[in-house]
Motif scaffolding. Structure first.
Motif, PDB file in Angstrom:
ATOM      1  N   ALA A   1       3.975  -1.362   0.240  1.00  0.00           N
ATOM      2  CA  ALA A   1       3.339  -0.564  -0.410  1.00  0.00           C
ATOM      3  C   ALA A   1       1.904  -0.937  -0.381  1.00  0.00           C
ATOM      4  N   CYS A   2       1.621  -2.538  -0.338  1.00  0.00           N
ATOM      5  CA  CYS A   2       0.370  -2.800  -0.238  1.00  0.00           C
ATOM      6  C   CYS A   2      -0.431  -2.648   1.168  1.00  0.00           C
ATOM      7  N   TYR A   3       0.494  -2.792   2.204  1.00  0.00           N
ATOM      8  CA  TYR A   3       0.093  -2.649   3.666  1.00  0.00           C
ATOM      9  C   TYR A   3      -0.369  -1.035   3.736  1.00  0.00           C
ATOM     10  N   ASP A   4       0.515  -0.193   3.082  1.00  0.00           N
ATOM     11  CA  ASP A   4       0.224   1.193   3.278  1.00  0.00           C
ATOM     12  C   ASP A   4      -1.181   1.800   2.366  1.00  0.00           C
ATOM     13  N   THR A   5      -1.427   0.954   1.535  1.00  0.00           N
ATOM     14  CA  THR A   5      -2.475   1.417   0.491  1.00  0.00           C
ATOM     15  C   THR A   5      -3.845   0.534   0.850  1.00  0.00           C
ATOM     16  N   ASN A   6      -3.559  -0.411   1.643  1.00  0.00           N
ATOM     17  CA  ASN A   6      -4.806  -1.582   1.735  1.00  0.00           C
ATOM     18  C   ASN A   6      -4.993  -2.094   0.368  1.00  0.00           C
ATOM     19  N   LYS A   7      -4.075  -2.337  -0.484  1.00  0.00           N
ATOM     20  CA  LYS A   7      -4.559  -3.083  -1.561  1.00  0.00           C
ATOM     21  C   LYS A   7      -4.015  -4.474  -1.146  1.00  0.00           C
TER      22      LYS A   7
ATOM     23  N   GLN B   1     -10.987  -9.027   0.418  1.00  0.00           N
ATOM     24  CA  GLN B   1     -11.518  -7.797   1.132  1.00  0.00           C
ATOM     25  C   GLN B   1     -12.143  -8.289   2.450  1.00  0.00           C
TER      26      GLN B   1
ATOM     27  N   ASN C   1      -6.913  -1.150  -9.048  1.00  0.00           N
ATOM     28  CA  ASN C   1      -7.457  -0.338  -7.641  1.00  0.00           C
ATOM     29  C   ASN C   1      -7.582  -1.235  -6.525  1.00  0.00           C
ATOM     30  N   HIS C   2      -7.492  -2.499  -6.522  1.00  0.00           N
ATOM     31  CA  HIS C   2      -7.622  -3.511  -5.492  1.00  0.00           C
ATOM     32  C   HIS C   2      -6.519  -4.529  -5.007  1.00  0.00           C
TER      33      HIS C   2
ATOM     34  N   ARG D   1      -3.840  -9.673   3.290  1.00  0.00           N
ATOM     35  CA  ARG D   1      -2.749  -8.875   3.079  1.00  0.00           C
ATOM     36  C   ARG D   1      -2.100  -9.700   1.865  1.00  0.00           C
TER      37      ARG D   1
ATOM     38  N   ASP E   1       7.306  -3.799  -2.480  1.00  0.00           N
ATOM     39  CA  ASP E   1       5.782  -3.798  -3.087  1.00  0.00           C
ATOM     40  C   ASP E   1       4.929  -4.227  -1.775  1.00  0.00           C
TER      41      ASP E   1
END
Length: 308
Positions: free
Chosen positions: A88-94, A34, A75-76, A39, A85
């Motif tokens: 989706a990670c890019y959009d949610t910052n996961k 983090q 959550n992370h 990414r 997928d």
């Protein structure tokens, strides 16, 4: 940032007293990822087949640990199986967790086990480690040998399934053959330039050009033995290998494959959280921000979009 190889799961399964995926005493964990604004992090399930004769059981144990940790910290971090997928990670910052296997021999030449690995969420396989394994010859073996007939079947099915074929640790003959039989790009997830450091784990100019011409990427490995003669893994040596590979193969071939938690800990970049130091070093070496962004994530992202 996208890192194409680490061995953190090996560290976790061997010694859970040092922490877990969220926070530990090694070089990669969620908190550090983090801080690095990561990414995608590839997590390799590395199996030493001499140490673990029942290599498939070891793979299954590591898989279960990976799945448990990712679920615990959902959550992370998210296990990515497709480019949807990844978006989706890019959009949610996961953080996206790409699952790989370092040692294709764990599947014992069984194509049904390979299909099961795809269902398990494995999306990248390093064909060999340092032993011949029924699929091909390692870098430290006979450089002229080709893949076995089973090895050809294996990588062709990987391509059909939508898995990334990785030639790091594979010998020269097998790597050349990948360029002939695969339609899609393949990668060297954690390898450097042999012309700068004459080690069989590094890539010859011919192989760098082959991977580049196929549209593949080469992840820079932070292991001291593959970088130069210094007693520690220096940033300046990583930059030298990156520039050499880029000058030979073009702006779209260089990526990152740190090999953190699988190499000696004597690294100038203390851990994954300190990767901005390498970014700044590439800028100081004369690259544009766009070129460094390609090294840090855009080249790998392009490859994921094409294959996953």
């Amino acid at each position: 940032m996208i890192d194409l190889h680490c061995d953190t799961v090996m560290c976790l399964i061997d010694d859970l007293s040092q922490g877990d995926l969220y926070e530990n005493s090694w070089k990669i964990d969620i908190k550090r990822l983090q801080r690095a604004k990561s990414r995608i992090q590839d997590f390799a399930l590395y199996v030493n087949m001499e140490k673990h004769p029942n290599s498939y059981a070891r793979y299954c144990d590591m898989l279960a640990l990976f799945q448990e940790q990712v679920t615990t910290y959902s959550n992370h971090i998210m296990h990515i199986r497709s480019y949807a997928d990844i978006k989706a990670c890019y959009d949610t910052n996961k953080i996206g967790a790409l699952l790989s296997v370092e040692e294709g021999g764990v599947f014992e030449g069984d194509l049904n086990k390979l299909r099961k690995a795809y269902d398990d969420g494995v999306r990248l396989i390093t064909i060999t480690w340092n032993y011949a394994n029924g699929l091909g010859e390692p870098h430290c073996g006979d450089a002229t040998k080709s893949l076995t007939s089973k090895g050809v079947e294996f990588v062709e099915l990987m391509e059909d399934l939508g898995m990334i074929v990785d030639c790091s640790h594979l010998n020269d003959g097998g790597t050349k053959q990948l360029g002939q039989i695969l339609r899609k790009p393949f990668i060297a997830s954690h390898s450097n330039a042999r012309a700068l450091t004459n080690h069989s784990r590094n890539l010859s100019d011919e192989l760098i050009t082959l991977i580049a011409n196929k549209g593949g990427v080469i992840g820079l490995n932070f292991a001291q033995a593959f970088l130069g003669t210094s007693s520690i893994s220096r940033i300046e040596d990583i930059v030298k290998h990156g520039l050499y590979i880029r000058n030979l193969g073009g702006d779209d071939v260089v990526a990152l494959g740190t090999d953190f938690d699988g190499i000696r800990p004597d690294t100038e970049i203390e851990d994954i959280a300190h990767m901005p130091e390498l970014y700044d070093a590439f800028i100081k070496a004369g690259l544009s921000e766009d070129s460094v962004d390609k090294i840090f994530w855009k080249n790998a992202d392009r490859l994921f979009k094409e294959i996953l």
